[in-house]
Write an enzyme that holds these catalytic residues in place. Sequence first.
Site, short mmCIF file in Angstrom:
data_model
loop_
_atom_site.label_atom_id
_atom_site.label_comp_id
_atom_site.label_asym_id
_atom_site.label_seq_id
_atom_site.Cartn_x
_atom_site.Cartn_y
_atom_site.Cartn_z
N ASN A 103 -5.92 9.77 8.43
CA ASN A 103 -7.08 8.94 9.04
C ASN A 103 -8.45 9.62 8.91
O ASN A 103 -8.66 10.84 9.49
CB ASN A 103 -6.92 8.65 10.61
N THR A 117 -0.34 7.81 18.45
CA THR A 117 -1.19 8.88 18.20
C THR A 117 -1.69 8.94 16.73
O THR A 117 -0.86 8.53 15.62
CB THR A 117 -0.72 10.31 18.60
N TYR A 167 0.81 -1.26 0.13
CA TYR A 167 0.11 -0.02 0.10
C TYR A 167 0.89 1.21 -0.08
O TYR A 167 0.87 2.14 -0.75
CB TYR A 167 -0.84 -0.21 1.36
#
Length: 324
Positions: free
Chosen positions: A178, A214, A149
């Site tokens: 995200n 994070t 990917y």
Amino acid sequence: MRYGKSKKILVTGGAGFLGSHLCERLVEQGHEVLCVDNFFTGTRRNIAHLMESKNFELLRHDVTHPLYVEADEIYNLACPASPVHYQFDPVQTTKTSVNGAINMLGLAKRLKAKVFQASTSEVYGDPEVHPQSESYWGRVNPIGFRSCYDEGKRCAETLFFDYRRQHNLEIKVVRIFNTYGPRMHPNDGRVVSNFVVQALRGQDITVYGEGLQTRAFCYVDDLIEGFIRLMATGAEITGPINIGNPGEFTIRELAETVIRLTGSRSKIVSRPLPPDDPKQRRPNIDLARQVLDWVPEVQLEEGLTKTIAYFDAFLSAEERRIDS
């Protein structure tokens, strides 16, 4: 908001999570939309509400094969984007990114069409620079489990800019951080969908390591607005441009928030960290602010509330279907 006159727009991966939201926005703006998908991760359910529109057309097709259609603009979103799906057939994942980009660029060249590439923050790998700006070249393992990917998307960016230099093609490249929201696949292995589904089912919520890594989470509506604003810019604006929410949370904080918002009694349990899992990920969006006048508007709790409502309804419908 409406951007320009009505166009014929091709969206590859249009039945997927992001693609279906993009198709919806474009149809709402009055454009003719041709949605192309091979349904590896996309579903007809995501676009069922668009099927009655005279401005929407669906074509089952795999972008690793050439496509001969007419369009004014092309959005190339086709590629499995979660580790569960892109690691299932890593060779095909790389082919989708690379051959898919070649085929869409070739089509755009023939049509003299503007073409958009949905790239990813994964091109930064496990970054040594924080937050990540577009000038950072990244730290990517070229032979790891995520490489199909990561490197596939990096190669696609290379192809886009070489077509720009060699053929003067009008390109737009976005690096997606995200993103979450309704129509996420419930079993895609992404952290938001995992946590929400586990919480709604009363299952343990699994975090990797101590959950101190994070991430920055962007609600899907904000992301799609960034796409459309970039596509509306002049030929001199190519990207790559980061699109994401710079609000940064630990994975454990996300799990605790999901438990609170769902009212779940789920417990948080730890599992070993997977290979090459980035320790931190947060976009620098200065360029998006400057060039697109774009900033995300939906904060995490608001977006999670909408996402939880979607999954609650989805899981309830699935249970009714199984029981009937």
